[in-house]
Design a protein around this motif. Structure first.
Motif, PDB file in Angstrom:
ATOM      1  N   GLU A 333       5.666 -10.471   3.662  1.00  0.00           N
ATOM      2  CA  GLU A 333       7.093 -10.322   2.910  1.00  0.00           C
ATOM      3  C   GLU A 333       7.582 -11.811   2.732  1.00  0.00           C
ATOM      4  OE1 GLU A 333      11.537  -8.949   3.153  1.00  0.00           O
ATOM      5  OE2 GLU A 333       9.939  -8.227   4.853  1.00  0.00           O
ATOM      6  N   ILE A 334       7.473 -12.420   3.466  1.00  0.00           N
ATOM      7  CA  ILE A 334       7.931 -13.937   3.604  1.00  0.00           C
ATOM      8  C   ILE A 334       7.199 -14.967   2.519  1.00  0.00           C
ATOM      9  CG2 ILE A 334       8.379 -16.292   4.868  1.00  0.00           C
ATOM     10  CD1 ILE A 334       9.130 -14.286   7.273  1.00  0.00           C
ATOM     11  N   LEU A 335       5.875 -14.698   2.958  1.00  0.00           N
ATOM     12  CA  LEU A 335       4.875 -15.352   1.901  1.00  0.00           C
ATOM     13  C   LEU A 335       4.888 -15.134   0.330  1.00  0.00           C
ATOM     14  CD1 LEU A 335       1.698 -15.479   4.158  1.00  0.00           C
ATOM     15  CD2 LEU A 335       3.677 -17.344   4.101  1.00  0.00           C
ATOM     16  N   ASP A 336       5.334 -13.817   0.370  1.00  0.00           N
ATOM     17  CA  ASP A 336       5.385 -13.423  -1.100  1.00  0.00           C
ATOM     18  C   ASP A 336       6.529 -13.980  -1.869  1.00  0.00           C
ATOM     19  OD1 ASP A 336       3.306 -11.685  -0.911  1.00  0.00           O
ATOM     20  OD2 ASP A 336       4.771  -9.800  -0.609  1.00  0.00           O
ATOM     21  N   LEU A 337       7.668 -14.426  -0.969  1.00  0.00           N
ATOM     22  CA  LEU A 337       8.551 -15.204  -1.633  1.00  0.00           C
ATOM     23  C   LEU A 337       8.546 -16.767  -1.574  1.00  0.00           C
ATOM     24  CD1 LEU A 337      11.659 -15.304  -2.844  1.00  0.00           C
ATOM     25  CD2 LEU A 337      12.591 -15.548  -0.537  1.00  0.00           C
ATOM     26  N   PHE A 338       7.925 -17.288  -0.581  1.00  0.00           N
ATOM     27  CA  PHE A 338       7.776 -18.713  -0.391  1.00  0.00           C
ATOM     28  C   PHE A 338       6.472 -19.419  -0.777  1.00  0.00           C
ATOM     29  CE2 PHE A 338      11.302 -17.282   2.322  1.00  0.00           C
ATOM     30  CZ  PHE A 338      12.437 -18.422   1.960  1.00  0.00           C
ATOM     31  N   GLY A 339       5.504 -18.542  -0.912  1.00  0.00           N
ATOM     32  CA  GLY A 339       3.943 -19.066  -1.051  1.00  0.00           C
ATOM     33  C   GLY A 339       3.523 -19.724   0.203  1.00  0.00           C
ATOM     34  N   GLN A 340       2.685 -20.612  -0.114  1.00  0.00           N
ATOM     35  CA  GLN A 340       1.907 -21.252   1.017  1.00  0.00           C
ATOM     36  C   GLN A 340       2.496 -22.304   1.595  1.00  0.00           C
ATOM     37  OE1 GLN A 340      -1.075 -19.628   2.362  1.00  0.00           O
ATOM     38  NE2 GLN A 340      -0.296 -18.030   1.203  1.00  0.00           N
ATOM     39  N   ASP A 341       3.210 -23.113   0.700  1.00  0.00           N
ATOM     40  CA  ASP A 341       4.034 -24.354   1.220  1.00  0.00           C
ATOM     41  C   ASP A 341       5.361 -24.133   1.524  1.00  0.00           C
ATOM     42  OD1 ASP A 341       2.095 -25.977   0.151  1.00  0.00           O
ATOM     43  OD2 ASP A 341       2.933 -26.375  -1.747  1.00  0.00           O
ATOM     44  N   VAL A 342       5.055 -23.496   2.885  1.00  0.00           N
ATOM     45  CA  VAL A 342       6.224 -23.211   3.821  1.00  0.00           C
ATOM     46  C   VAL A 342       5.901 -23.154   5.242  1.00  0.00           C
ATOM     47  CG1 VAL A 342       5.465 -20.805   3.871  1.00  0.00           C
ATOM     48  CG2 VAL A 342       7.905 -21.057   4.042  1.00  0.00           C
ATOM     49  N   VAL A 343       6.932 -23.574   5.991  1.00  0.00           N
ATOM     50  CA  VAL A 343       6.760 -23.409   7.605  1.00  0.00           C
ATOM     51  C   VAL A 343       7.410 -22.112   8.262  1.00  0.00           C
ATOM     52  CG1 VAL A 343       7.345 -24.422   9.700  1.00  0.00           C
ATOM     53  CG2 VAL A 343       6.932 -25.991   7.652  1.00  0.00           C
ATOM     54  N   LEU A 344       6.687 -21.441   8.663  1.00  0.00           N
ATOM     55  CA  LEU A 344       7.101 -20.086   9.131  1.00  0.00           C
ATOM     56  C   LEU A 344       7.742 -20.325  10.754  1.00  0.00           C
ATOM     57  CD1 LEU A 344       4.017 -17.599   8.129  1.00  0.00           C
ATOM     58  CD2 LEU A 344       6.304 -18.038   7.055  1.00  0.00           C
ATOM     59  N   LEU A 345       8.974 -20.202  10.692  1.00  0.00           N
ATOM     60  CA  LEU A 345       9.739 -20.190  11.893  1.00  0.00           C
ATOM     61  C   LEU A 345       9.802 -19.054  12.630  1.00  0.00           C
ATOM     62  CD1 LEU A 345      11.167 -22.176  13.967  1.00  0.00           C
ATOM     63  CD2 LEU A 345      13.154 -22.108  12.662  1.00  0.00           C
ATOM     64  N   ILE A 346       9.035 -18.650  13.737  1.00  0.00           N
ATOM     65  CA  ILE A 346       9.358 -17.647  14.110  1.00  0.00           C
ATOM     66  C   ILE A 346       9.725 -17.678  15.864  1.00  0.00           C
ATOM     67  CG2 ILE A 346       8.228 -15.355  14.923  1.00  0.00           C
ATOM     68  CD1 ILE A 346       6.753 -15.235  12.385  1.00  0.00           C
ATOM     69  N   GLY A 347      10.793 -17.355  16.335  1.00  0.00           N
ATOM     70  CA  GLY A 347      11.007 -17.791  17.761  1.00  0.00           C
ATOM     71  C   GLY A 347      11.036 -16.739  18.780  1.00  0.00           C
ATOM     72  N   GLY A 348      12.314 -15.987  18.908  1.00  0.00           N
ATOM     73  CA  GLY A 348      12.302 -15.082  19.972  1.00  0.00           C
ATOM     74  C   GLY A 348      11.294 -13.931  19.756  1.00  0.00           C
ATOM     75  N   ALA A 349      11.063 -13.439  18.615  1.00  0.00           N
ATOM     76  CA  ALA A 349       9.924 -12.340  18.418  1.00  0.00           C
ATOM     77  C   ALA A 349       8.533 -12.669  18.996  1.00  0.00           C
ATOM     78  CB  ALA A 349       9.830 -12.063  16.896  1.00  0.00           C
ATOM     79  N   LEU A 350       8.199 -13.878  19.196  1.00  0.00           N
ATOM     80  CA  LEU A 350       6.897 -14.421  19.888  1.00  0.00           C
ATOM     81  C   LEU A 350       7.024 -13.953  21.268  1.00  0.00           C
ATOM     82  CD1 LEU A 350       6.063 -17.722  18.126  1.00  0.00           C
ATOM     83  CD2 LEU A 350       4.902 -15.294  18.043  1.00  0.00           C
ATOM     84  N   HIS A 351       8.207 -13.781  21.921  1.00  0.00           N
ATOM     85  CA  HIS A 351       8.261 -13.355  23.473  1.00  0.00           C
ATOM     86  C   HIS A 351       8.272 -12.020  23.797  1.00  0.00           C
ATOM     87  CE1 HIS A 351       9.057 -17.824  24.511  1.00  0.00           C
ATOM     88  NE2 HIS A 351       9.484 -17.625  23.206  1.00  0.00           N
ATOM     89  N   ARG A 352       8.275 -11.200  22.681  1.00  0.00           N
ATOM     90  CA  ARG A 352       8.412  -9.846  22.871  1.00  0.00           C
ATOM     91  C   ARG A 352       7.021  -9.176  23.307  1.00  0.00           C
ATOM     92  NH1 ARG A 352      13.206  -7.402  22.305  1.00  0.00           N
ATOM     93  NH2 ARG A 352      14.616  -8.483  21.140  1.00  0.00           N
ATOM     94  N   GLY A 353       6.765  -9.208  24.731  1.00  0.00           N
ATOM     95  CA  GLY A 353       5.447  -9.052  24.937  1.00  0.00           C
ATOM     96  C   GLY A 353       4.786 -10.255  25.394  1.00  0.00           C
ATOM     97  N   ASP A 354       3.483 -10.289  25.398  1.00  0.00           N
ATOM     98  CA  ASP A 354       2.745 -11.440  26.050  1.00  0.00           C
ATOM     99  C   ASP A 354       2.724 -12.559  25.076  1.00  0.00           C
ATOM    100  OD1 ASP A 354       0.945 -12.835  27.910  1.00  0.00           O
ATOM    101  OD2 ASP A 354      -0.220 -12.983  26.034  1.00  0.00           O
ATOM    102  N   LEU A 355       3.257 -13.788  25.202  1.00  0.00           N
ATOM    103  CA  LEU A 355       3.429 -14.879  24.523  1.00  0.00           C
ATOM    104  C   LEU A 355       2.383 -15.523  23.719  1.00  0.00           C
ATOM    105  CD1 LEU A 355       5.544 -17.172  23.188  1.00  0.00           C
ATOM    106  CD2 LEU A 355       5.149 -18.425  25.410  1.00  0.00           C
ATOM    107  N   ARG A 356       1.423 -15.672  24.669  1.00  0.00           N
ATOM    108  CA  ARG A 356       0.083 -15.958  24.192  1.00  0.00           C
ATOM    109  C   ARG A 356      -0.606 -15.269  23.301  1.00  0.00           C
ATOM    110  NH1 ARG A 356      -3.260 -20.048  26.433  1.00  0.00           N
ATOM    111  NH2 ARG A 356      -1.937 -19.876  28.379  1.00  0.00           N
TER     112      ARG A 356
END
Length: 366
Positions: A333-356
């Protein structure tokens, strides 16, 4: 990239469109004087009235375009911002909604050192979106944050930044944290063949900003996170212009919300978080994405996206970096709005479960 709106024809002048709630003629007269001589216009010599006071170029029922001569905005970014929004920021019912910059030889600002193409070159990423995350939470030790940074770098996250709230707290003193996180990222890159960069926060006392930036580079950091609403836009500009430092800069919007959230006052989202960040040298611009824990709309995020990319001679484009409660499921959904020239900043969601596992899955999905 598209071209900006044409507000006037003189390449030496700065043109600003102000939306006005109230008597447009009366407020326009106040703005053009207040933003220049701040003196009764009829008492000024004729040449000052003609050549120094702002000139009304166009007006309609709800807005006015005022232009300012090169001598008025001369002196660097601070004065450009002062003319754009200085005393008029104290008026009620006035909002900056469009800006036409002077030609580069008159403006004299370099903007981002790297921009979109430069960041792709630094990271070796040809076309996909860039990935970023923040080291959290406050209260973690430097060792804990460094261990997290190493995992993220091995998993293929491109940009690993301090959370903006990390300063010089007792749990993780600034120099200790920067040294350990930079080392962890560099070691992970060497082991995994990745090219992640660590960006420490320059949330430090004003008289230490330039020194700490140099120190961060010496300690192995390969980018900087700057809070221009606290540190100052011109301080960020000085960092971006420093040829010895020469590090990419990510800006964070802390303290800037009050300038944009009232739709009848302040500056449009694209002007402040897109254009002004670009003028001040930000290669990447963090802002709250729509649908997160802040109240930005799709249209406001699109304004920022467009102002990061619109063609402005002499000023490189910047990468929009939407964040603020983003999840892995929302990436398409984010890429639909911003296209490929974007930095996807995802923080806390990566820590729900195993970070790696989560970080690796995010990287592989792109």
């Amino acid at each position: 990239m598209s071209a900006p709106t044409v507000l006037g024809r003189d390449p030496s002048r700065l043109y600003v469109r102000y939306a006005i709630a109230g008597d447009v003629d009366a407020v326009a007269e106040a703005i053009r004087v207040e933003q220049t001589i701040e003196f009764p216009a009829d008492l000024a010599p004729d040449w000052i009235q003609q050549e120094v006071v702002g000139q009304v170029e166009d007006r309609d029922e709800g807005s006015v375009v005022i232009s300012y001569a090169a001598g008025v905005y001369a002196g660097g970014l601070g004065q450009v911002l002062n003319v754009l929004w200085g005393n008029v920021s104290l008026f009620e019912g006035v909002r900056v909604v469009d800006v036409q910059l002077p030609a580069p030889e008159h403006l004299g600002l370099r903007g981002p050192r790297f921009g979109v193409s430069g960041m792709r070159s630094l990271l070796g990423v040809a076309s996909r979106p860039l990935l970023a995350t923040a080291l959290k939470p406050m209260g973690s030790s430097s060792e804990e944050l460094a261990a997290t940074a190493g995992v993220l770098a091995e998993a293929g996250i491109d940009l690993i930044k301090d959370d903006h709230s990390l300063g010089d707290q007792p749990w993780s003193p600034w120099r200790e944290r920067v040294a350990r996180c930079a080392e962890a990222v560099l070691d992970a890159n060497e082991m995994a063949g990745t090219s992640a960069r660590y960006l420490p926060s320059l949330n430090v006392p004003a008289d230490e900003v330039l020194q700490r930036a140099d120190e961060a580079k010496e300690l192995g950091a390969e980018g900087l996170l700057v809070l221009p609403g606290i540190t100052g836009f011109d301080a960020m500009r000085a960092l971006a212009d420093d040829d010895d430092l020469a590090l990419p800069i990510m800006s964070h919007p802390s303290m800037l919300g009050s300038h944009v959230v009232n739709p009848g006052q302040g500056l449009d989202h694209g002007i402040l978080l897109g254009l002004i960040n670009r003028l001040a040298g930000a290669d990447m611009v963090v802002f709250p994405n729509y649908g997160g824990r802040f109240g930005f709309s799709v249209e406001q995020c699109a304004q920022i996206r467009d102002e990061c990319a619109v063609a402005r001679p002499g000023v490189r484009s910047a990468l929009p970096t939407p964040g603020g409660g983003m999840t892995l499921e929302r990436v398409p959904e984010i890429l639909d709005l911003f296209g490929q020239d974007v930095v996807l900043l995802i923080g806390g969601a990566l820590h729900r479960g195993d970070l790696r596992t989560n970080a690796t899955a995010l990287r592989e999905s792109l």
